[in-house]
Motif scaffolding. Structure first.
Motif, PDB file in Angstrom:
ATOM      1  N   THR A   1       5.265  -6.572   2.268  1.00  0.00           N
ATOM      2  CA  THR A   1       5.676  -6.354   0.690  1.00  0.00           C
ATOM      3  C   THR A   1       5.235  -7.690   0.129  1.00  0.00           C
ATOM      4  O   THR A   1       5.344  -9.069   0.216  1.00  0.00           O
ATOM      5  CB  THR A   1       6.226  -6.238  -0.099  1.00  0.00           C
ATOM      6  N   ASN A   2       4.638  -7.294  -1.263  1.00  0.00           N
ATOM      7  CA  ASN A   2       4.304  -9.230  -1.711  1.00  0.00           C
ATOM      8  C   ASN A   2       5.340 -10.247  -1.929  1.00  0.00           C
ATOM      9  O   ASN A   2       5.020 -11.378  -2.466  1.00  0.00           O
ATOM     10  CB  ASN A   2       3.511  -8.718  -2.812  1.00  0.00           C
TER      11      ASN A   2
ATOM     12  N   ASP B   1      -5.046  -1.800   0.558  1.00  0.00           N
ATOM     13  CA  ASP B   1      -4.371  -1.527  -0.259  1.00  0.00           C
ATOM     14  C   ASP B   1      -3.455  -1.079  -1.076  1.00  0.00           C
ATOM     15  O   ASP B   1      -4.611   0.231  -1.751  1.00  0.00           O
ATOM     16  CB  ASP B   1      -4.577  -2.882  -1.505  1.00  0.00           C
TER      17      ASP B   1
ATOM     18  N   VAL C   1      -2.402   1.305  -3.851  1.00  0.00           N
ATOM     19  CA  VAL C   1      -2.094   1.139  -5.373  1.00  0.00           C
ATOM     20  C   VAL C   1      -1.138   1.889  -5.671  1.00  0.00           C
ATOM     21  O   VAL C   1      -1.257   1.728  -6.706  1.00  0.00           O
ATOM     22  CB  VAL C   1      -4.240   1.340  -5.564  1.00  0.00           C
TER      23      VAL C   1
ATOM     24  N   LEU D   1       2.031   2.885  -3.554  1.00  0.00           N
ATOM     25  CA  LEU D   1       3.462   2.209  -3.350  1.00  0.00           C
ATOM     26  C   LEU D   1       2.840   0.709  -3.611  1.00  0.00           C
ATOM     27  O   LEU D   1       4.048   0.178  -3.364  1.00  0.00           O
ATOM     28  CB  LEU D   1       3.476   2.784  -1.481  1.00  0.00           C
ATOM     29  N   ASN D   2       2.204   0.055  -3.647  1.00  0.00           N
ATOM     30  CA  ASN D   2       2.154  -1.394  -3.676  1.00  0.00           C
ATOM     31  C   ASN D   2       2.967  -2.397  -3.301  1.00  0.00           C
ATOM     32  O   ASN D   2       3.143  -3.401  -3.117  1.00  0.00           O
ATOM     33  CB  ASN D   2       2.749  -1.380  -5.437  1.00  0.00           C
ATOM     34  N   TYR D   3       2.125  -1.685  -1.459  1.00  0.00           N
ATOM     35  CA  TYR D   3       2.050  -2.919  -0.363  1.00  0.00           C
ATOM     36  C   TYR D   3       0.937  -2.899   0.088  1.00  0.00           C
ATOM     37  O   TYR D   3       0.135  -1.888  -0.223  1.00  0.00           O
ATOM     38  CB  TYR D   3       3.391  -1.853   0.258  1.00  0.00           C
ATOM     39  N   GLN D   4       0.853  -4.182   1.780  1.00  0.00           N
ATOM     40  CA  GLN D   4      -0.858  -3.855   2.169  1.00  0.00           C
ATOM     41  C   GLN D   4       0.084  -3.242   3.552  1.00  0.00           C
ATOM     42  O   GLN D   4       0.596  -3.701   4.133  1.00  0.00           O
ATOM     43  CB  GLN D   4      -0.497  -5.317   1.906  1.00  0.00           C
TER      44      GLN D   4
END
Lengths: 387, 301
Positions: A299-300, A331, A333, A335-338
């Motif tokens: 995660t970011n 990416d 788009v 679940l917003n994780y990589q």
């Protein structure tokens, strides 16, 4: 403390096999696993005689390369519509997530993923909308694509188990039943199910699902999820994770993967810890005897980047990992994780001389997306060839 | 004198020295003069159009990198249906350079949103009352969510002194996991909430700013002040598509240990999602409803 996960793990231990190992120290067990005299088949037999606590204990005594070396010996092969886990293969789940479940947007990711050779493990969506109608709609769409292009694979929508059961009862086609699981009964209660729920769902999908079987379950796990729901009984996150696998084995799943860097830095601080945990989880899964893949991800708000998981995916491929995730450029788009992208699995297959699962590989060759060795052709990556 | 002239002159000098000829006297001041000019050179205008393009300005949904695609038009149409990074093409089994760099740039923006603080200037400019949770620094904030939900005793006194008489509504801002989200949206959202509430005849006091805040910080503020409704604007964990997404968590009489389901949430507040002004008006309406029904979250329905 009463705990059905403990009960299941304990009840599934083969006492005769356990007796062969009961006088081993954990250090001796480590050396036995690594020994040149110990084959993968011998380890798989030992799997049936040990508890998850021992799986976690021996893992703690392994260095990173030990985890790779040990796991590489162990093949766990399972069959749904196709057979995952054979030597010489590396598979991928196509994860076409979309922030609003837009059917055309989902389709876009599916089609492009297929041209990169992604989706032999599964085409599986994490839905935003966990309602039965929405799940039915997506599953029907997936089944249409599968039929139209005659793709030998599995489909699934990763809604809550109860929603999937309702969807099947409403006639939705599904090959696998998915559920996120935890290493304690309390953790599973927080996820809204118990062992009985899963067994009923399994019986239903065996009877009314679209798959050949016999392996029709899909689970996700991840170190730390029990602590999030205060269901860890003061036990460390590695042991709790091993218990997820012991519990999963009861349902003889087609695939299980840890979502290794998803929860955040309060559990795994940085790229280095994610890497270690990915290798631990994969080894523990294989040692438990389940078909193990890894969502190598971050995660970011964690000190990690795309290089961290590219490295991890190379290490895991060397360890014989069954599958990775395939997400457009890694990416997600929704679940917003990589995680890993379509290109990662393609490159790993090429570098390690691996292909996708055989019928899927033949399909890719027929469509002209890969050559006979599984290398991408110049047609790969052009989804408009499937319009 | 340009570089070529200088080169020529030095060549002449060198050849004359090598061949034993004496240096012509008039050349030396020329050289000295030029060297001085170069040393004292101050660029007067660097903006000569030679800058590198900012790759994050490219609209990814319109970028198309597949070589010799069978149907580019239809492909772009399909791409317009999803923010997923499609139509990337490939270099062998790897990404094209521009795609690889773009992911790095977007990731850098996301990390900046998490690891930098909301600026002091921003907090001052908006006249927020500044407080900090039990977290000492960003690292502790990221690794100890529990500390991001509580205040020290003397901080609690400060909060109590700002809201001494069990106020009807407290508006608060927490940095959460994206400082960028706060700086991008709060100045549009707060006036919209206040205006909406004024329309309903509901007054609000000063706005609290909480550094190193988790959503649960609003529960501790609820304990300290016994407010009827608390609305907390907080930065969401950033993704690569946007690092500026904010959420509003609103709850009726939040207290420590409140069930998550009792919070009403408006998420995805950013310029590409729900706009701050739109979300502000909606928030005001929700607050009014909560005050009337004395409930929030699932109890509000």
């Amino acid at each position: 403390m009463q705990d059905e996960v403990t009960r299941i793990i304990q009840d599934d231990v083969n006492e005769r096999i356990f007796d062969e190992f009961k006088n081993f120290t954990v250090a001796e067990f480590r050396e036995w696993i690594l020994s040149e005299d110990t084959t993968g088949a011998m380890i798989s037999r030992a799997s049936r005689g040990i508890t998850s606590e021992i799986v976690a204990a021996v893992t703690k005594l392994m260095s990173n390369m030990d985890l790779i070396y040990g796991a590489r010996k162990i093949r766990v092969i399972k069959h749904c519509n196709t057979t995952i886990g054979k030597a010489g293969t590396l598979s991928a789940r196509l994860q076409p997530n979309h922030p609003t479940d837009d059917p055309d947007g989902i389709l876009a990711s599916v089609l492009e993923g297929l041209t990169f050779g992604i989706g032999d493990a599964l085409i599986g969506l994490n839905p935003v909308d966990d309602t039965t109608d929405s799940v039915v709609r997506v599953l029907k769409r997936f089944e249409e694509i599968k039929q139209k292009f005659e793709i030998p694979t599995q489909i699934c929508v990763l809604a809550h188990v109860n929603t999937q059961v309702d969807a099947i009862k409403k006639g939705a086609p599904t090959d696998l039943i998915f559920q996120s699981i935890a290493g304690s009964e309390k953790g599973n209660t927080a996820f809204g199910f118990d062992a009985k729920t899963l067994e009923e769902a399994r019986q239903l999908v065996l009877k009314e699902g679209t798959a050949e079987g016999p392996n029709v379950m899909y689970f996700e796990t991840g170190q730390g999820s029990e602590l999030s729901s205060e269901a860890h009984a003061d036990t460390d996150q590695l042991t709790m994770e091993a218990r997820c696998y012991g519990f999963a084995k009861r349902f003889d799943p087609f695939i299980v993967n840890t979502v290794v860097g998803f929860i955040g830095p309060e559990y795994l601080y940085d790229g280095r810890q994610v890497s270690r945990a990915g290798l631990e989880d994969h080894f523990m899964g294989k040692l438990t005897g389940i078909s193990m893949g890894v969502d190598a991800c971050y995660t970011n708000h964690m000190k990690a980047d795309q290089n961290s998981i590219e490295d991890l995916s190379v290490l895991l491929t060397a360890a014989g990992c069954n599958y990775f995730m395939g997400i457009p450029h890694g990416d997600d788009v929704m679940l917003n994780y990589q995680s890993t992208g379509y290109h990662e699995t393609a490159a790993l297959r090429e570098m390690f001389n691996l292909t996708s699962i055989e019928p899927f590989h033949k399909w890719l060759v027929k469509m002209g997306f890969v050559d006979e060795y599984g290398r991408l052709t110049n047609r790969a990556g052009d989804a408009s060839l499937l319009f | 004198m340009n570089e070529q002239d200088l080169k020529k002159m030095i060549e002449q000098l060198v050849s004359k020295m090598v061949t034993g000829e004496s240096t012509p006297v008039d050349t030396i001041p020329q050289v000295t003069n030029y060297v001085e000019q170069q040393v004292n050179y101050q660029p007067t205008n660097v903006d000569d159009g030679q800058y590198i393009e900012d790759i994050t300005q490219t609209d990814l949904q319109k970028q198309f990198l597949v070589k010799d695609a069978r149907n580019k038009e239809a492909y772009l149409d399909m791409k317009s249906k999803t923010p997923a990074r499609l139509g990337l093409g490939k270099a062998g089994a790897r990404y094209n350079t521009i795609s690889m760099l773009r992911v790095r740039a977007d990731h850098a923006a996301a990390q900046d949103a998490v690891f930098t603080d909301v600026s002091e200037e921003f907090i001052k400019k908006n006249n927020f009352v500044f407080v900090q949770t039990l977290c000492k620094d960003k690292d502790e904030y990221l690794t100890r969510p529990d500390l991001g939900r509580r205040f020290a005793a003397d901080t609690a006194k400060v909060i109590k002194s700002v809201y001494p008489n069990s106020p009807k509504v407290i508006l608060m801002v927490g940095d959460g996991l994206s400082s960028s989200a706060i700086e991008a949206n709060v100045e549009n959202m707060l006036p919209a909430i206040k205006q909406g509430l004024q329309g309903y005849g509901i007054e609000t006091g000063e706005v609290l700013f909480v550094k190193y805040a988790r959503v649960g910080a609003m529960d501790d503020v609820g304990e300290i002040t016994d407010a009827d409704v608390i609305c907390m604007l907080v930065g969401e964990r950033p993704g690569l598509v946007t690092a500026e997404s904010m959420s509003a968590y609103i709850a009726y009489k939040p207290k420590l240990g409140i069930a998550e389901a009792k919070r009403t949430v408006i998420s995805n507040i950013h310029k590409g999602g729900t706009t701050a002004v739109e979300a502000g008006a909606h928030t005001a309406e929700l607050i009014k409803k909560m005050l009337e029904k004395k409930a929030s979250g699932i109890d509000l329905k």
